[in-house]
Enzyme design. Sequence first.
Site, PDB file in Angstrom:
ATOM      1  N   ASP A  40       0.709  -1.195   0.062  1.00  0.00           N
ATOM      2  CA  ASP A  40       0.045  -0.080  -0.021  1.00  0.00           C
ATOM      3  C   ASP A  40       0.736   1.260  -0.035  1.00  0.00           C
ATOM      4  O   ASP A  40       0.204   2.499   0.214  1.00  0.00           O
ATOM      5  CB  ASP A  40      -0.927   0.067   1.227  1.00  0.00           C
ATOM      6  CG  ASP A  40      -0.164  -0.132   2.544  1.00  0.00           C
ATOM      7  OD1 ASP A  40       1.127  -0.160   2.545  1.00  0.00           O
ATOM      8  OD2 ASP A  40      -0.768  -0.240   3.497  1.00  0.00           O
ATOM      9  N   HIS A 244      22.688  11.462 -18.039  1.00  0.00           N
ATOM     10  CA  HIS A 244      21.510  11.731 -17.246  1.00  0.00           C
ATOM     11  C   HIS A 244      21.810  10.784 -15.888  1.00  0.00           C
ATOM     12  O   HIS A 244      21.028  10.100 -15.399  1.00  0.00           O
ATOM     13  CB  HIS A 244      20.000  11.097 -17.790  1.00  0.00           C
ATOM     14  CG  HIS A 244      19.440  11.918 -18.941  1.00  0.00           C
ATOM     15  ND1 HIS A 244      18.556  11.717 -19.596  1.00  0.00           N
ATOM     16  CD2 HIS A 244      19.594  13.201 -19.106  1.00  0.00           C
ATOM     17  CE1 HIS A 244      17.981  12.675 -20.293  1.00  0.00           C
ATOM     18  NE2 HIS A 244      18.724  13.583 -19.884  1.00  0.00           N
ATOM     19  N   ASP A 261      22.230  19.468 -13.122  1.00  0.00           N
ATOM     20  CA  ASP A 261      20.801  19.448 -13.977  1.00  0.00           C
ATOM     21  C   ASP A 261      19.591  19.374 -13.254  1.00  0.00           C
ATOM     22  O   ASP A 261      19.404  18.225 -12.977  1.00  0.00           O
ATOM     23  CB  ASP A 261      20.874  18.758 -15.290  1.00  0.00           C
ATOM     24  CG  ASP A 261      19.918  18.880 -16.349  1.00  0.00           C
ATOM     25  OD1 ASP A 261      18.982  19.668 -15.945  1.00  0.00           O
ATOM     26  OD2 ASP A 261      19.891  18.101 -17.260  1.00  0.00           O
ATOM     27  N   ASP A 272      13.845  23.565 -16.157  1.00  0.00           N
ATOM     28  CA  ASP A 272      14.966  22.380 -16.475  1.00  0.00           C
ATOM     29  C   ASP A 272      16.231  23.191 -16.725  1.00  0.00           C
ATOM     30  O   ASP A 272      16.406  23.818 -17.810  1.00  0.00           O
ATOM     31  CB  ASP A 272      14.453  21.732 -17.786  1.00  0.00           C
ATOM     32  CG  ASP A 272      15.550  20.633 -18.132  1.00  0.00           C
ATOM     33  OD1 ASP A 272      16.527  20.474 -17.475  1.00  0.00           O
ATOM     34  OD2 ASP A 272      15.249  20.047 -19.266  1.00  0.00           O
ATOM     35  N   HIS A 351      23.680  15.035 -27.914  1.00  0.00           N
ATOM     36  CA  HIS A 351      22.392  15.585 -27.630  1.00  0.00           C
ATOM     37  C   HIS A 351      21.738  16.558 -28.393  1.00  0.00           C
ATOM     38  O   HIS A 351      22.733  17.311 -29.249  1.00  0.00           O
ATOM     39  CB  HIS A 351      22.048  15.673 -26.114  1.00  0.00           C
ATOM     40  CG  HIS A 351      22.618  16.618 -25.423  1.00  0.00           C
ATOM     41  ND1 HIS A 351      22.429  18.011 -25.700  1.00  0.00           N
ATOM     42  CD2 HIS A 351      23.760  16.399 -24.762  1.00  0.00           C
ATOM     43  CE1 HIS A 351      23.286  18.800 -24.943  1.00  0.00           C
ATOM     44  NE2 HIS A 351      24.017  17.809 -24.421  1.00  0.00           N
ATOM     45  N   HIS A 355      14.684  21.318 -26.099  1.00  0.00           N
ATOM     46  CA  HIS A 355      13.179  20.717 -26.172  1.00  0.00           C
ATOM     47  C   HIS A 355      12.286  21.478 -25.554  1.00  0.00           C
ATOM     48  O   HIS A 355      12.803  22.543 -24.910  1.00  0.00           O
ATOM     49  CB  HIS A 355      13.409  19.416 -25.578  1.00  0.00           C
ATOM     50  CG  HIS A 355      14.047  19.475 -24.071  1.00  0.00           C
ATOM     51  ND1 HIS A 355      13.045  19.871 -23.175  1.00  0.00           N
ATOM     52  CD2 HIS A 355      15.225  19.276 -23.454  1.00  0.00           C
ATOM     53  CE1 HIS A 355      13.934  19.776 -22.065  1.00  0.00           C
ATOM     54  NE2 HIS A 355      15.035  19.418 -22.189  1.00  0.00           N
ATOM     55  N   HIS A 362      10.473  17.026 -21.038  1.00  0.00           N
ATOM     56  CA  HIS A 362      10.459  16.968 -22.364  1.00  0.00           C
ATOM     57  C   HIS A 362       9.215  17.002 -23.037  1.00  0.00           C
ATOM     58  O   HIS A 362       8.505  16.110 -23.009  1.00  0.00           O
ATOM     59  CB  HIS A 362      11.170  15.933 -22.879  1.00  0.00           C
ATOM     60  CG  HIS A 362      12.582  15.658 -22.386  1.00  0.00           C
ATOM     61  ND1 HIS A 362      13.403  14.431 -22.248  1.00  0.00           N
ATOM     62  CD2 HIS A 362      13.629  16.561 -22.078  1.00  0.00           C
ATOM     63  CE1 HIS A 362      14.465  14.732 -22.073  1.00  0.00           C
ATOM     64  NE2 HIS A 362      14.621  15.927 -21.758  1.00  0.00           N
ATOM     65  N   GLU A 385      20.223  24.292 -24.400  1.00  0.00           N
ATOM     66  CA  GLU A 385      21.433  23.560 -23.692  1.00  0.00           C
ATOM     67  C   GLU A 385      22.533  22.811 -24.375  1.00  0.00           C
ATOM     68  O   GLU A 385      22.369  21.641 -24.388  1.00  0.00           O
ATOM     69  CB  GLU A 385      20.448  22.304 -22.849  1.00  0.00           C
ATOM     70  CG  GLU A 385      19.669  21.588 -23.694  1.00  0.00           C
ATOM     71  CD  GLU A 385      18.902  20.465 -22.635  1.00  0.00           C
ATOM     72  OE1 GLU A 385      19.689  19.877 -22.033  1.00  0.00           O
ATOM     73  OE2 GLU A 385      17.757  20.456 -22.672  1.00  0.00           O
ATOM     74  N   TYR A 389      31.445  17.076 -23.408  1.00  0.00           N
ATOM     75  CA  TYR A 389      31.631  16.056 -22.456  1.00  0.00           C
ATOM     76  C   TYR A 389      32.794  15.236 -22.827  1.00  0.00           C
ATOM     77  O   TYR A 389      32.805  14.438 -24.012  1.00  0.00           O
ATOM     78  CB  TYR A 389      30.276  14.981 -22.405  1.00  0.00           C
ATOM     79  CG  TYR A 389      29.114  15.931 -22.265  1.00  0.00           C
ATOM     80  CD1 TYR A 389      28.616  16.238 -20.919  1.00  0.00           C
ATOM     81  CD2 TYR A 389      28.438  16.176 -23.622  1.00  0.00           C
ATOM     82  CE1 TYR A 389      27.336  17.065 -20.869  1.00  0.00           C
ATOM     83  CE2 TYR A 389      27.082  16.914 -23.443  1.00  0.00           C
ATOM     84  CZ  TYR A 389      26.774  17.411 -22.070  1.00  0.00           C
ATOM     85  OH  TYR A 389      25.493  18.142 -22.083  1.00  0.00           O
ATOM     86  N   ARG A 407      27.506  21.607 -19.330  1.00  0.00           N
ATOM     87  CA  ARG A 407      26.279  21.925 -19.943  1.00  0.00           C
ATOM     88  C   ARG A 407      25.612  23.277 -19.556  1.00  0.00           C
ATOM     89  O   ARG A 407      25.891  23.276 -18.245  1.00  0.00           O
ATOM     90  CB  ARG A 407      25.409  20.783 -19.945  1.00  0.00           C
ATOM     91  CG  ARG A 407      24.111  20.979 -20.583  1.00  0.00           C
ATOM     92  CD  ARG A 407      22.970  19.835 -20.987  1.00  0.00           C
ATOM     93  NE  ARG A 407      22.540  18.977 -19.493  1.00  0.00           N
ATOM     94  CZ  ARG A 407      23.093  17.838 -19.184  1.00  0.00           C
ATOM     95  NH1 ARG A 407      24.118  17.405 -19.975  1.00  0.00           N
ATOM     96  NH2 ARG A 407      22.573  17.197 -18.166  1.00  0.00           N
ATOM     97  N   GLU A 409      22.045  25.273 -19.546  1.00  0.00           N
ATOM     98  CA  GLU A 409      20.838  25.112 -20.049  1.00  0.00           C
ATOM     99  C   GLU A 409      19.836  26.258 -19.464  1.00  0.00           C
ATOM    100  O   GLU A 409      19.724  26.316 -17.970  1.00  0.00           O
ATOM    101  CB  GLU A 409      20.156  23.810 -19.381  1.00  0.00           C
ATOM    102  CG  GLU A 409      18.977  23.517 -19.978  1.00  0.00           C
ATOM    103  CD  GLU A 409      18.322  21.905 -19.486  1.00  0.00           C
ATOM    104  OE1 GLU A 409      18.756  21.411 -18.647  1.00  0.00           O
ATOM    105  OE2 GLU A 409      17.458  21.519 -20.459  1.00  0.00           O
TER     106      GLU A 409
HETATM  107  N1  GLY Z   1      17.120  17.325 -17.626  1.00  0.00           N
HETATM  108  C1  GLY Z   1      17.089  16.860 -18.915  1.00  0.00           C
HETATM  109  C2  GLY Z   1      17.154  17.594 -19.790  1.00  0.00           C
HETATM  110  O1  GLY Z   1      17.834  18.500 -19.807  1.00  0.00           O
HETATM  111  O2  GLY Z   1      16.635  17.195 -20.977  1.00  0.00           O
HETATM  112 MN    MN Z   2      18.030  19.444 -18.030  1.00  0.00          MN
HETATM  113 MN    MN Z   3      16.667  19.871 -20.974  1.00  0.00          MN
END
Ligand code: GLY
Ligand code: MN
Ligand code: MN
Length: 471
Positions: A40, A244, A261, A272, A351, A355, A362, A385, A389, A407, A409
Amino acid sequence: MLTISQQEFAQRRQRLMAQLPPNSIALIPAATEILRNGFDNTFQFRQNSDFWYLTGFNEPDAVLVLIPQRAEGEVVLFNRPTDPKAEIWTGRRAGQVGACRDFGMNEAFLIDTFDEKLPEFFKDKTAVYYPIGRNMHFDRQILKAMNRARAGVRRGATAPNNFCNLDALLHTMRVVKSEQEIVIMQKANDISSEAHRLAMRSCQPGQYEYELEAIIRGHCYKHGCRDMAYGAIVGAGENACILHYVTNTAQIKENDLILIDAGGEYENYASDITRTFPANGRFQGEQKAIYEIVLDTQLKLLALLKPGLNWDVIQQTCRRSLTEGLVDVGLLQGNVDSLLEQQAYTPFYMHLFGHYLGLDTHDAGSYKENGQWPGLAPNMVFTIEPGLYISANTPGVDERWWNIGVRIEDNVVITQDGHRNLTTAPKTVADIEALMRDQDVQAAIHDMQSIKKVKSVNSETINKSIAEGRK
Ligand code: GLY
Ligand code: MN
Ligand code: MN
């Protein structure tokens, strides 16, 4: 608390219904609770984003049914009954009365009658719109009801013959944000930007990654976010190169770069944000070189943003700028056009530039329609972003570059003639170092007051700060 008004939820339902063809019906299921452990203990409940977008109703086990031109009311909810005994354990329920009184439903029925009532709603309809293939149980319920409605065909009724995916209509609506949505997303960003500042200020080599995660989460929760928008990524050193990474258990070393992040979720709207900073407050040579390439790229992309701009132009600019930077520092050799053609950047950048952002991190919405890239439009919200790396043992890369992951962002909204950046966390080398220096001074003052040995901060600076009355 900022919230989306009931009037706006009602307008969204009307806008969706106005796009449905005649004689159609739309069904949108709520999220269900998911068992976490035992029998539960459930995971924290998070409403389905499509269902939330159209209702603002935050209970599990419900289905919204939209039936344009239905005489008894176009907006119907199936939901849980009120249940005083259950409510003592798991909280208040709106019930059918509350659904109509507080959430603008025209009619509400017990969720347990959904299977029985649905074939009646299907009678004389030609098309059923729902999110096909997302929830097997719901798919089966729809098919069962459909077959029962077909059984009535012999008696002269008609049953729907078209099953249509609701996603395209609904998700196109979700891409362009309302003023209320933008206010809420700015709030999520303000809270999360401050959380990033706090993490930078409190960072000390020797801490564990999860300590910084705690700072970020603590600040977001304290200011009204009921959850993070996604698992917070706090990666130090080599972990910054895992896109990630959410383990967040490593100890932070003196010369690590730290990539965070993380974004709070406010009223189910995501932020984000990624920031990268040196554990000891000073970017080292190679770290700084890579950081400046990513920052320069991010600023270039931001400068492009305005209505009509094509997604692909942003992506191509991102790849070109990062490739040029990698050539400048000697990590790639050759002609930039040929390197781009060979996608030589992929060991370092794997990447996309960003987005859509909204109820989902996303977020819903298509990026390419009929083979074309749709242009940016006012009130679209998305992330910018870029990143680089350099994992240890990257072939052909000297060791001095290893374990640098960067990164940066931000979250932006397109305006009538450009964009507005919702994110305010510092991102230039000078601003980050100044913020962290300030933190050094504060830590040193604290240490002095506790009569501890102070290293690395010169006493003149400390005395000056004390003289200025800083604490
Ligand atoms: N935190 C996931 C991305 O930046 O897309
Ligand atoms: Mn992110
Ligand atoms: Mn993102």
